[in-house]
Design an enzyme around this catalytic site. Structure first.
Site, PDB file in Angstrom:
ATOM      1  CG  ASP A 130      -1.988   1.116   1.154  1.00 19.82           C
ATOM      2  OD1 ASP A 130      -2.250   1.627   0.047  1.00 19.82           O
ATOM      3  OD2 ASP A 130      -2.535   1.468   2.219  1.00 19.82           O
ATOM      4  CD  GLN A 189      -2.650  -1.634   4.430  1.00 21.90           C
ATOM      5  OE1 GLN A 189      -3.659  -1.703   3.728  1.00 21.90           O
ATOM      6  NE2 GLN A 189      -1.876  -0.563   4.447  1.00 21.90           N
ATOM      7  NE  ARG A 231      -0.580  11.936   5.249  1.00 22.68           N
ATOM      8  CZ  ARG A 231      -1.096  10.728   5.041  1.00 22.68           C
ATOM      9  NH1 ARG A 231      -0.618   9.663   5.683  1.00 22.68           N
ATOM     10  NH2 ARG A 231      -2.094  10.554   4.193  1.00 22.68           N
ATOM     11  CG  ASP A 234      -2.297   6.595   6.960  1.00 23.27           C
ATOM     12  OD1 ASP A 234      -2.509   7.345   6.009  1.00 23.27           O
ATOM     13  OD2 ASP A 234      -2.585   5.377   6.966  1.00 23.27           O
ATOM     14  CD  GLU A 274      -5.157   9.964   5.460  1.00 22.76           C
ATOM     15  OE1 GLU A 274      -5.754   9.965   4.363  1.00 22.76           O
ATOM     16  OE2 GLU A 274      -5.281   9.044   6.284  1.00 22.76           O
ATOM     17  NE  ARG A 333      -4.312   5.249  -4.936  1.00 22.90           N
ATOM     18  CZ  ARG A 333      -4.369   4.787  -3.694  1.00 22.90           C
ATOM     19  NH1 ARG A 333      -4.801   5.573  -2.724  1.00 22.90           N
ATOM     20  NH2 ARG A 333      -4.013   3.547  -3.422  1.00 22.90           N
TER      21      ARG A 333
END
Length: 712
Positions: free
Chosen positions: A117, A228, A258, A260, A302, A496
């Site tokens: 990921d 995950q 950050r 997540d 995030e 992406r």
């Protein structure tokens, strides 16, 4: 002894905040559990370096240190930017040349092997991905950045670990203690009950939210990918363990974490298991503990969610200033792209005006692009308020930026189309979405110029609005879509990666070649950064107001910090626009300003402020036009006429006869029916003009409309 007293002082300040949120989460936690957390803080304090403690002290007593207008960020993938951490160190001069003060390194902690990921499947929070370097190199980079006055930001994945993390491996070996670290189920009864109200994050290539684990004959909660595993924050041992990992990174020298996937931290049956109030309390409890031992460390949430939910991660409902200091302003980002596509700011203005205020202790990250897709988070309610369909507007945006619509200049791609609604997100670099990629392929100078102007107006807004502007690496030189990902089987299914190109250093070298697209785009970023630094009005604690213009193509906003004022006027359309100065607040109605971006006085006439296609002004009030220097203006007019006729230009300036055609200027007919006229005017003095056809000393025809010019 001094440090012990410091910890004691901070504990007195923040203990109530901590206990308030912690007891919401763990009402049965006894004194021994609280003491264990305090012992962790004490151990972290003993290991924290003197230099980091000095930073803590400085930042603790200057609470708005990160809200100053000189903060400008860049986010990048280490391997794509410079191969490894050593390469990043070797390019610090590039960041300094641009003016970056905040460096966000995308996931770099040790991931699982194979699909991961993009690095968000962490196998070890205390090790760096070996392809990128070592934890010691990360520590060295942090120290070097601090010497240069820069901040280090990294990702801390809170919602899940990789299946290969030592906790998950222990769970797979049958360890009950670590099985309780995750959300594991013996049968499908509860997973099926949860699934009734759970959305799918990646319906195309990761459907469902639970994955069977044959080794232990259990279902694991896997919100994102099957590798995950979601952590179980109902277990206070998980809270404790993740605190230790977080503070380890703080002691490496990280300035901002950050956080997540924080909307997913807490699961309640019968909900979509996002944005639960307990998730907010997890962050608030961590925030209070971190302030006791490492107050120089900030949290960035995030949370790319609905506007009313985003605010909660910055603190609301009694938690103001007690959760995260920084949040992503996805609302500004996606509505700005919508305004550019529609050449209409009505929805942008309406939505931003309806946003709840964020706490004064917090600020936004403002951005055009990031590593992720663009989700069209346009609410049905806000769309209806401007007479639009929410779904229709969202679909228009995804169609426009994927180049489906015939009038589109964009070359983006559809990402994750919803099978039920038909709605989709968008992938593509900023240069591809604004038309630069297509214009370069067509080698069309006019289209290239328009595309760069679109980039200029988008950046002009995000650099002006409240928050820290964040550049996605490569956007500062106009990098295009990259299709090499299609050759990598681990990436080919995720488009992406098209907007995550390797840094093109040959392209970057052209920033010093005047007139190249790279030089133009790099310099516009430099200009915005330099002007921000000198603009106290752009402090994050300013008082802001969005102003309603009489042109829907314009976005107008005033910022005011302690009496320092600045006005943004941005034209999101390809045609010149003007607005009535009388619509501005009284102090802006004299029509005389200084444009901070050009360091030039400007004077408008006839109660109208005029602005060119995709133009941007950052205005400051002025008492009078200070400019005395002149510039050359060339007017070009297409006017068919009869044989023997002349064309005069008249207007509001003495050189144009003050509207008396007999005192005006005669245009050159050499390229008839195109007429041209060049003359000198004072810089920054707006004027109106029109042409007049004359034959034998008599007027044959006047142009129907006045034209306006602002010579800059």
């Amino acid at each position: 002894m001094k440090q012990a007293k410091t910890i004691e002082r901070r504990s007195r300040l923040f203990m109530d905040d901590f206990l308030h949120s912690y007891r919401v989460l763990y009402p049965d936690a006894g004194p021994e559990r609280i003491q264990r957390l305090m012992d962790i803080l004490s151990q972290v304090d003993q290991k924290r370096s003197p230099s980091l403690k000095n930073l803590d002290a400085d930042r603790e007593w200057k609470a708005d240190w990160f809200q100053q207008p000189d903060q400008v960020g860049m986010m990048l993938y280490v391997d794509l930017f410079a191969s490894n951490l050593q390469g990043v160190i070797e390019h610090i001069d590039y960041f300094q040349e641009l003016g970056i003060t905040y460096l966000h390194l995308m996931p770099l902690l040790k991931p699982r092997n194979g699909p991961n990921d993009g690095g968000y499947a962490v196998a070890d929070y205390r090790a760096v991905n070996e392809r990128l370097g070592t934890m010691e190199q990360l520590r060295d980079l942090a120290a070097l950045l601090h010497e240069k006055g820069m901040l280090l930001v990294i990702d801390y994945v809170m919602n899940h670990t990789a299946r290969e993390h030592q906790w998950a491996q222990a769970a797979l070996s049958g360890d009950k203690h670590f099985q309780d670290f995750y959300l594991l189920f013996d049968d499908r009864a509860l997973p099926d009950a949860y699934e009734r109200t759970l959305p799918e994050v990646f319906p195309d290539f990761a459907p469902g939210n639970f994955t069977w684990q044959p080794e232990i004959q259990k279902w694991a909660w896997t919100t994102f990918y099957d590798f995950q595993w979601d952590l179980n924050y109902r277990n206070p041992d998980v809270f404790e363990a993740m605190l230790e990992e977080m503070l380890f990174l703080a002691n490496v020298g990280v300035d901002i974490l950050r956080l997540d996937a924080v909307p997913f931290l807490w699961k309640n049956l019968g909900t979509n298991c996002q944005n639960q109030q307990e998730a907010i309390h997890i962050l608030a409890a961590y925030r209070a503990l971190v302030r006791m031992v490492a107050p120089g460390l900030l949290f960035k949430s995030e949370a790319i969610v609905a506007p009313e939910d985003i605010i909660r991660y910055l603190g609301s409902g009694g938690l103001e200033g007690k959760v995260c200091e920084i949040g992503y302003n996805a609302t500004l980002m996606n509505h700005l792209w919508q305004a550019l596509a529609a050449e209409n700011t009505h929805l942008l203005r309406t939505t931003l005006s309806r946003l709840p205020a964020i706490p004064k202790e917090a600020t936004w990250i403002n951005y055009i692009r990031c590593h992720d897709d663009i989700g069209w988070g346009i609410s049905d309610e806000n769309a209806a308020a401007v007479g639009q369909s929410g779904r229709g507007t969202r679909n228009y945006c995804s169609d426009f930026y994927s180049g489906v619509l015939p009038h589109s200049y964009a070359e983006g791609y559809i990402f994750q189309r919803d099978r039920q609604t038909g709605e989709a997100r968008t992938s593509g670099t900023a240069a591809a979405l604004t038309g630069l990629q297509k214009a370069l392929v067509e080698a069309d100078p006019q289209k290239i110029d328009l595309a760069i102007k679109r980039l200029e107006v988008l950046n002009g807004v995000i650099f002006f609005m409240r928050g820290i502007p964040l550049i996605f690496s490569g956007d500062e030189i106009g990098q295009l879509n990259d299709y090499a990902y299609l050759l990598d089987p681990l990436k080919a299914g995720d488009n992406r990666w098209v907007h995550r190109p390797p840094m093109n250093w040959a392209k970057a070298a052209r920033i010093h070649e005047a007139g190249t697209p790279e030089a133009r785009i790099f310099s516009l970023h430099q200009r915005y950064i330099a002007v921000r630094r000198q603009s106290p009005a752009l402090h994050s604690r300013s008082v802001d107001r969005i102003i309603l213009p009489d042109s829907d193509a314009l976005f107008v906003c005033e910022r005011n910090y302690q009496g320092h004022k600045m006005l943004l006027v941005a034209n999101l359309s390809r045609t010149p626009q003007r607005m009535s100065i009388s619509l501005l607040p009284p102090e802006w109605q004299n029509g005389v300003y200084v444009d901070a971006l050009r360091q030039q006085s400007m004077s408008f006439i006839n109660d109208h402020l005029s602005i060119g296609p995709y133009g941007v002004y950052w205005l400051k009030p002025a008492l009078s036009l200070e400019s005395t220097s002149t510039t050359s203006v060339e007017l070009s007019m297409y006017v068919p006429a009869e044989f023997g006729e002349e064309l005069y230009v008249v207007g509001s300036l003495p050189i144009l006869g003050n509207w008396d055609w007999q005192k005006g200027l005669s245009a050159d007919s050499k390229d008839y029916p195109h007429w041209k006229l060049r003359f000198e005017v004072v810089k920054g003095q707006a004027f109106s003009w029109k042409w007049v056809r004359v034959r034998n000393g008599k007027v044959v025809m006047w142009a129907e409309e006045d034209m306006e010019e602002m010579p800059l």
